[in-house]
Design a protein around this motif. Structure first.
Motif, PDB file in Angstrom:
ATOM      1  N   ILE A 218       3.094  21.447  -4.609  1.00 10.24           N
ATOM      2  CA  ILE A 218       3.212  20.109  -5.182  1.00 10.24           C
ATOM      3  C   ILE A 218       3.397  19.105  -4.054  1.00 10.24           C
ATOM      4  O   ILE A 218       4.249  19.282  -3.177  1.00 10.24           O
ATOM      5  CB  ILE A 218       4.406  20.028  -6.155  1.00 10.24           C
ATOM      6  N   ASP A 219       2.607  18.037  -4.082  1.00  8.66           N
ATOM      7  CA  ASP A 219       2.740  16.952  -3.115  1.00  8.66           C
ATOM      8  C   ASP A 219       3.583  15.845  -3.718  1.00  8.66           C
ATOM      9  O   ASP A 219       3.396  15.447  -4.886  1.00  8.66           O
ATOM     10  CB  ASP A 219       1.367  16.379  -2.742  1.00  8.66           C
ATOM     11  N   GLY A 220       4.522  15.341  -2.929  1.00 10.60           N
ATOM     12  CA  GLY A 220       5.310  14.215  -3.386  1.00 10.60           C
ATOM     13  C   GLY A 220       4.430  13.034  -3.732  1.00 10.60           C
ATOM     14  O   GLY A 220       3.478  12.718  -3.011  1.00 10.60           O
ATOM     15  N   GLY A 221       4.713  12.381  -4.839  1.00  9.20           N
ATOM     16  CA  GLY A 221       3.917  11.267  -5.300  1.00  9.20           C
ATOM     17  C   GLY A 221       2.763  11.656  -6.198  1.00  9.20           C
ATOM     18  O   GLY A 221       2.065  10.779  -6.726  1.00  9.20           O
ATOM     19  N   SER A 222       2.543  12.964  -6.420  1.00  6.46           N
ATOM     20  CA  SER A 222       1.423  13.417  -7.244  1.00  6.46           C
ATOM     21  C   SER A 222       1.875  13.662  -8.685  1.00  6.46           C
ATOM     22  O   SER A 222       3.064  13.780  -8.974  1.00  6.46           O
ATOM     23  CB  SER A 222       0.820  14.698  -6.675  1.00  6.46           C
ATOM     24  N   THR A 223       0.900  13.730  -9.588  1.00  8.21           N
ATOM     25  CA  THR A 223       1.145  14.043 -10.996  1.00  8.21           C
ATOM     26  C   THR A 223       0.645  15.450 -11.271  1.00  8.21           C
ATOM     27  O   THR A 223      -0.496  15.778 -10.958  1.00  8.21           O
ATOM     28  CB  THR A 223       0.441  13.046 -11.916  1.00  8.21           C
ATOM     29  N   ILE A 224       1.513  16.276 -11.839  1.00  3.03           N
ATOM     30  CA  ILE A 224       1.173  17.680 -12.071  1.00  3.03           C
ATOM     31  C   ILE A 224       1.145  17.961 -13.572  1.00  3.03           C
ATOM     32  O   ILE A 224       1.628  17.158 -14.391  1.00  3.03           O
ATOM     33  CB  ILE A 224       2.185  18.626 -11.396  1.00  3.03           C
TER      34      ILE A 224
ATOM     35  N   ALA B  19       8.141  12.235  -7.667  1.00  2.00           N
ATOM     36  CA  ALA B  19       8.297  11.118  -6.733  1.00  2.00           C
ATOM     37  C   ALA B  19       8.224  11.593  -5.283  1.00  2.00           C
ATOM     38  O   ALA B  19       8.687  12.691  -4.932  1.00  2.00           O
ATOM     39  CB  ALA B  19       9.623  10.417  -6.988  1.00  2.00           C
ATOM     40  N   PHE B  20       7.644  10.744  -4.435  1.00  2.00           N
ATOM     41  CA  PHE B  20       7.614  11.031  -3.006  1.00  2.00           C
ATOM     42  C   PHE B  20       9.052  11.074  -2.492  1.00  2.00           C
ATOM     43  O   PHE B  20       9.892  10.265  -2.865  1.00  2.00           O
ATOM     44  CB  PHE B  20       6.816   9.959  -2.248  1.00  2.00           C
ATOM     45  N   GLY B  21       9.338  12.018  -1.650  1.00  2.82           N
ATOM     46  CA  GLY B  21      10.679  12.202  -1.126  1.00  2.82           C
ATOM     47  C   GLY B  21      11.477  13.274  -1.845  1.00  2.82           C
ATOM     48  O   GLY B  21      12.566  13.651  -1.397  1.00  2.82           O
ATOM     49  N   THR B  22      10.933  13.770  -2.956  1.00  2.06           N
ATOM     50  CA  THR B  22      11.589  14.875  -3.666  1.00  2.06           C
ATOM     51  C   THR B  22      11.484  16.143  -2.825  1.00  2.06           C
ATOM     52  O   THR B  22      10.431  16.440  -2.268  1.00  2.06           O
ATOM     53  CB  THR B  22      10.928  15.095  -5.033  1.00  2.06           C
TER      54      THR B  22
ATOM     55  N   ARG C 114       2.336  11.557   3.825  1.00  2.00           N
ATOM     56  CA  ARG C 114       1.347  10.524   3.519  1.00  2.00           C
ATOM     57  C   ARG C 114       0.200  10.594   4.512  1.00  2.00           C
ATOM     58  O   ARG C 114       0.393  10.919   5.698  1.00  2.00           O
ATOM     59  CB  ARG C 114       1.985   9.131   3.586  1.00  2.00           C
ATOM     60  N   ALA C 115      -0.973  10.284   4.051  1.00  2.02           N
ATOM     61  CA  ALA C 115      -2.136  10.246   4.954  1.00  2.02           C
ATOM     62  C   ALA C 115      -1.968   9.131   5.972  1.00  2.02           C
ATOM     63  O   ALA C 115      -1.412   8.069   5.653  1.00  2.02           O
ATOM     64  CB  ALA C 115      -3.409  10.038   4.155  1.00  2.02           C
ATOM     65  N   PRO C 116      -2.438   9.347   7.200  1.00  4.23           N
ATOM     66  CA  PRO C 116      -2.376   8.258   8.200  1.00  4.23           C
ATOM     67  C   PRO C 116      -3.313   7.119   7.806  1.00  4.23           C
ATOM     68  O   PRO C 116      -4.250   7.301   7.029  1.00  4.23           O
ATOM     69  CB  PRO C 116      -2.834   8.940   9.487  1.00  4.23           C
ATOM     70  N   GLY C 117      -3.043   5.950   8.329  1.00  2.00           N
ATOM     71  CA  GLY C 117      -3.929   4.833   8.078  1.00  2.00           C
ATOM     72  C   GLY C 117      -5.249   4.993   8.830  1.00  2.00           C
ATOM     73  O   GLY C 117      -5.328   5.715   9.834  1.00  2.00           O
ATOM     74  N   ALA C 118      -6.301   4.338   8.364  1.00  2.00           N
ATOM     75  CA  ALA C 118      -7.588   4.386   9.067  1.00  2.00           C
ATOM     76  C   ALA C 118      -7.484   3.615  10.384  1.00  2.00           C
ATOM     77  O   ALA C 118      -6.764   2.616  10.464  1.00  2.00           O
ATOM     78  CB  ALA C 118      -8.674   3.785   8.194  1.00  2.00           C
TER      79      ALA C 118
ATOM     80  N   TRP D 212     -11.963   3.615  19.561  1.00  2.46           N
ATOM     81  CA  TRP D 212     -11.339   3.100  18.330  1.00  2.46           C
ATOM     82  C   TRP D 212      -9.878   2.833  18.584  1.00  2.46           C
ATOM     83  O   TRP D 212      -9.279   3.377  19.512  1.00  2.46           O
ATOM     84  CB  TRP D 212     -11.517   4.084  17.180  1.00  2.46           C
ATOM     85  N   THR D 213      -9.358   2.002  17.734  1.00  2.07           N
ATOM     86  CA  THR D 213      -7.922   1.713  17.864  1.00  2.07           C
ATOM     87  C   THR D 213      -7.112   2.816  17.190  1.00  2.07           C
ATOM     88  O   THR D 213      -7.579   3.503  16.284  1.00  2.07           O
ATOM     89  CB  THR D 213      -7.575   0.355  17.225  1.00  2.07           C
ATOM     90  N   ALA D 214      -5.905   2.978  17.646  1.00  2.00           N
ATOM     91  CA  ALA D 214      -5.054   4.062  17.119  1.00  2.00           C
ATOM     92  C   ALA D 214      -4.716   3.843  15.650  1.00  2.00           C
ATOM     93  O   ALA D 214      -4.554   2.697  15.189  1.00  2.00           O
ATOM     94  CB  ALA D 214      -3.775   4.153  17.939  1.00  2.00           C
ATOM     95  N   ALA D 215      -4.645   4.923  14.930  1.00  2.00           N
ATOM     96  CA  ALA D 215      -4.198   4.884  13.526  1.00  2.00           C
ATOM     97  C   ALA D 215      -2.676   4.951  13.461  1.00  2.00           C
ATOM     98  O   ALA D 215      -2.016   5.441  14.384  1.00  2.00           O
ATOM     99  CB  ALA D 215      -4.810   6.038  12.760  1.00  2.00           C
ATOM    100  N   SER D 216      -2.113   4.459  12.387  1.00  2.00           N
ATOM    101  CA  SER D 216      -0.663   4.567  12.174  1.00  2.00           C
ATOM    102  C   SER D 216      -0.367   5.699  11.201  1.00  2.00           C
ATOM    103  O   SER D 216      -1.181   6.025  10.337  1.00  2.00           O
ATOM    104  CB  SER D 216      -0.107   3.246  11.629  1.00  2.00           C
ATOM    105  N   ASP D 217       0.813   6.290  11.340  1.00  2.00           N
ATOM    106  CA  ASP D 217       1.229   7.384  10.440  1.00  2.00           C
ATOM    107  C   ASP D 217       2.708   7.227  10.162  1.00  2.00           C
ATOM    108  O   ASP D 217       3.544   7.390  11.059  1.00  2.00           O
ATOM    109  CB  ASP D 217       0.933   8.747  11.067  1.00  2.00           C
TER     110      ASP D 217
END
Length: 358
Positions: free
Chosen positions: A227-233, A277-280, A311-315, A335-340
């Motif tokens: 289970i991923d935090g923030g997902s609906t199961i 919820a994310f963080g569970t 969470r996925a990193p930003g583009a 390319w410029t660095a992505a944030s995570d």
């Protein structure tokens, strides 16, 4: 198939109970019988016909609590009833006159008892008021056996003579002033048992009475192993069975991070969705069934699942390639660095499309 509870049956209607394995008719005589003594939730039932003719007391003493009639009701007759019904009868407090010279109305606690003269809607100067007339007293006053009207004993002693007890003739009358020798406790008259049962008992279409039982525990419960935090199961479970056919639905609860259980679903389906919820850190789920009478099964509980919170990193903000590219040459792409936000950026993947293809 259960159709209603005993408490919902109208007074005067017929239910069926087994005596020595054979179904016998009983009247529903009063709901919440003597509620000031017994509380609510008990229904008085009275045998439709008398069982037999027998003496009130062979010693010819009108003390009901020690009479032969009372003893027979609560031993021989009681044991004729099915064991499950016997266990539900318990004891009931009734208004009664002790008799044998003691004419002060008190209370007596019995499993099975005879009705009083008052409860049958009759009265006399030499009879105490014991309770109140039953809603179907006019029906009960005339007793039958084998299709013919007959006599019936009451539990009421005559207050002026210790050898007499009140009985009703085949017309429902008290016959006072007739042949007093008929009134002796040592004479025979109809025995008609009465007792109370829980109003929550179920009554089948054919009138037979039975005790409601809880549905079975759901056979299984299924939750995703990852289970991923923030997902609906989706949580699903196996169906329950119910012997009386009155399964009402299911209740699902969730436990977060080993804390208390909280309800997330109630209804008739065998699956539901839930957002984690994310963080569970961990979640677990459990389900139980319940029926129309409010009885519940045990819980079926899932294993505890560890939640992945990532969470996925930003583009990357931009991608730079030369404006002009010569075939066969090398070129620099940047390319410029992505944030995570989780701080676990691992790298980048770069893809190329040639001539509009894949």
């Amino acid at each position: 198939m259960a159709t209603t509870t005993l408490g919902n049956k109208s007074t005067g209607s017929i239910i069926k109970l087994k005596e020595n394995g054979t179904l016998v008719d009983f009247y529903v005589a009063k709901h919440d019988y003597e509620s000031s003594l017994n509380g609510s939730g008990r229904t008085l039932v009275v045998r439709k016909d008398t069982y037999d003719d027998r003496v009130w007391d062979s010693g010819n003493v009108n003390a009901y609590a020690s009479s032969d009639l009372d003893s027979w009701f609560n031993s021989t007759y009681k044991n004729m009833l099915d064991a499950d019904i016997r266990s539900l009868i318990g004891t009931t407090k009734i208004r009664y006159t002790p008799g044998n010279g003691n004419n002060t109305v008190g209370t007596l606690e019995r499993a099975i008892f005879a009705l009083s003269l008052t409860e049958l809607g009759q009265s006399h100067t030499y009879a105490n008021t014991e309770g109140s007339a039953l809603p179907i007293a006019s029906t009960l006053r005339i007793a039958y056996r084998n299709g013919s009207a007959t006599t019936q004993w009451t539990r009421s002693p005559r207050t002026y003579y210790a050898s007499f007890a009140w009985w009703l003739n085949s017309g429902g009358g008290i016959d006072y002033g007739g042949n007093v020798s008929n009134d002796y406790c040592s004479n025979s008259s109809g025995s008609r048992p009465a007792f109370t049962l829980p109003s929550s008992l179920y009554v089948s279409d054919d009138g037979s009475v039975f005790q409601n039982t809880a549905p079975s525990t759901p056979a299984s419960i299924s939750v995703p192993s990852s289970i991923d935090g923030g997902s609906t199961i989706t949580v699903s479970w196996g169906t329950s069975t119910d012997a009386e056919g009155n399964l009402e639905g299911y209740i699902v609860e969730r436990q977060v991070d080993g804390g208390s259980w909280a309800q997330i679903y109630q209804g008739t389906a065998t699956s539901t969705t839930n957002t984690v919820a994310f963080g569970t850190n961990t979640v677990a789920y459990r389900v139980k069934a319940y029926d129309a009478a409010g009885l519940e099964s045990g819980w079926k509980t899932s294993s505890t699942v560890t939640v992945t919170n990532n969470r996925a990193p930003g583009a990357p903000g931009s991608l730079t390639v030369p404006a002009v590219v010569r075939g066969g040459s090398n070129l620099a792409i940047s390319w410029t660095a992505a944030s995570d936000s989780d701080g676990n950026l691992s790298g980048y993947e770069l893809e190329r499309q040639v001539d509009g293809g894949s």
